[in-house]
Scaffold this motif. Structure first.
Motif, mmCIF file in Angstrom:
data_model
loop_
_atom_site.group_PDB
_atom_site.id
_atom_site.type_symbol
_atom_site.label_atom_id
_atom_site.label_comp_id
_atom_site.label_asym_id
_atom_site.label_seq_id
_atom_site.Cartn_x
_atom_site.Cartn_y
_atom_site.Cartn_z
ATOM 1 N N ILE A 23 0.792 -1.136 0.283
ATOM 2 C CA ILE A 23 0.036 0.231 0.136
ATOM 3 C C ILE A 23 1.008 1.374 -0.098
ATOM 4 O O ILE A 23 1.672 1.588 0.984
ATOM 5 N N PHE A 24 0.918 1.988 -1.120
ATOM 6 C CA PHE A 24 1.801 3.133 -1.290
ATOM 7 C C PHE A 24 1.351 4.301 -0.804
ATOM 8 O O PHE A 24 0.175 4.470 -1.132
ATOM 9 N N LYS A 25 2.324 5.002 0.070
ATOM 10 C CA LYS A 25 1.861 6.200 0.478
ATOM 11 C C LYS A 25 2.120 7.232 -0.302
ATOM 12 O O LYS A 25 3.396 7.524 -0.543
ATOM 13 N N ASP A 26 1.155 8.105 -1.067
ATOM 14 C CA ASP A 26 1.557 8.987 -2.049
ATOM 15 C C ASP A 26 1.597 10.401 -1.342
ATOM 16 O O ASP A 26 0.515 11.131 -0.888
ATOM 17 N N ILE A 27 2.913 11.057 -1.315
ATOM 18 C CA ILE A 27 2.845 12.313 -0.456
ATOM 19 C C ILE A 27 2.803 13.478 -1.454
ATOM 20 O O ILE A 27 3.055 14.486 -0.986
ATOM 21 N N ASN A 28 2.434 13.149 -2.815
ATOM 22 C CA ASN A 28 2.667 14.384 -3.620
ATOM 23 C C ASN A 28 1.594 15.406 -3.401
ATOM 24 O O ASN A 28 1.940 16.493 -3.638
ATOM 25 N N PRO A 29 0.422 15.038 -2.798
ATOM 26 C CA PRO A 29 -0.482 16.345 -2.709
ATOM 27 C C PRO A 29 0.022 17.089 -1.450
ATOM 28 O O PRO A 29 -0.346 18.388 -1.528
ATOM 29 N N LEU A 30 1.113 16.672 -0.700
ATOM 30 C CA LEU A 30 1.537 17.588 0.329
ATOM 31 C C LEU A 30 2.422 18.541 -0.117
ATOM 32 O O LEU A 30 2.423 19.841 0.425
ATOM 33 N N PHE A 31 3.018 18.242 -1.369
ATOM 34 C CA PHE A 31 4.036 19.337 -2.093
ATOM 35 C C PHE A 31 3.166 20.583 -2.533
ATOM 36 O O PHE A 31 3.666 21.339 -2.871
ATOM 37 N N LYS A 32 1.987 20.277 -2.735
ATOM 38 C CA LYS A 32 0.851 21.275 -3.508
ATOM 39 C C LYS A 32 0.466 22.206 -2.206
ATOM 40 O O LYS A 32 -0.159 23.092 -2.651
ATOM 41 N N ASP A 33 0.831 21.701 -1.039
ATOM 42 C CA ASP A 33 0.275 22.909 0.246
ATOM 43 C C ASP A 33 1.527 23.401 0.648
ATOM 44 O O ASP A 33 2.103 22.719 1.910
ATOM 45 N N PRO A 34 2.203 24.647 0.360
ATOM 46 C CA PRO A 34 3.165 25.235 0.819
ATOM 47 C C PRO A 34 3.163 25.429 2.473
ATOM 48 O O PRO A 34 4.103 25.305 3.231
#
Ligand SMILES: O=P(O)(O)OC[C@H]1O[C@H](OP(=O)(O)OP(=O)(O)O)[C@H](O)[C@@H]1O
Ligand SMILES: Nc1ncnc2[nH]cnc12
Length: 178
Positions: A23-34
């Protein structure tokens, strides 16, 4: 909402990536929230100050996203632990097993200073193999691993136990444990 819940709300679970059963944890949405990224950096910096470190080591590649802003926040040198064959000059290498494969990482020899204190940064600790390999490189070269900081700890894989075998007195921060 507290930081842990904010992070949990943006990090996405992706089943069966990059292979079945993970189950991969995708952290990319975090990078869109400075603003949220700044809070993550601040929390890591608070911990880092307690460990009295002199160098930040970021692990390729996702460890760079957190290690570099942390180093800038703390005004400390940043060192890249890179996958095999990416760094020029003399390097120190260590192999390790991943949740999904095997790999090795390297640090330039001239970044490894005897008696200096290092903090290792990565996005996630799963089995602990990657962070442990970075710790071994530093320790075997005479450096002191004073701490590890991770955004996410996958507790069911007991990665921190592996780290504590290599570096028994180290301090470990995981912003969220799942
Ligand atoms: O605790 P472990 O079982 O060692 O797993 C954690 C490591 O796996 C991921 O890196 P990956 O090798 O997928 O590379 P990437 O950061 O370049 O995506 C992650 O960023 C950690 O470095
Ligand atoms: N489950 C996972 N999600 C994201 N990155 C990883 N690295 C190792 N295991 C992982």
């Amino acid at each position: 909402m507290n930081l842990q819940n904010e992070l949990l709300s943006v990090i996405k679970d992706v089943p069966d990536f990059p292979k079945k059963g993970v189950i991969f944890k995708d952290i990319n949405p975090l990078f869109k929230d400075p603003q949220l990224m700044k809070k993550v950096t601040a929390q890591m910096a608070e911990f880092a100050k307690l460990t009295n470190i002199q160098h930040i080591v970021g692990i390729e590649s996702r460890g760079f996203f957190f290690g570099m802003p942390l180093a800038l926040e703390l005004n400390l040198p940043f060192i890249a632990a890179r996958k095999k064959g990416k760094l020029p000059g003399e390097v120190v290498s260590e192999s390790y097993a991943l949740e999904y494969g095997t790999d090795s990482i390297e640090i330039q020899k001239n970044s490894l200073l005897k008696g200096q204190r290092y903090l290792i940064v990565d996005d996630i600790i799963a089995t602990g193999g990657t962070a442990n390999a970075a710790a071994k490189i530093i320790q075997n070269s005479g450096g002191i691993v004073s701490g590890f900081t991770f955004l996410i700890e996958l507790t069911f894989l007991n990665g921190c136990e592996t780290l504590l075998k290599t570096t028994p007195h180290v301090q470990i921060q995981s912003l969220i444990k799942v």
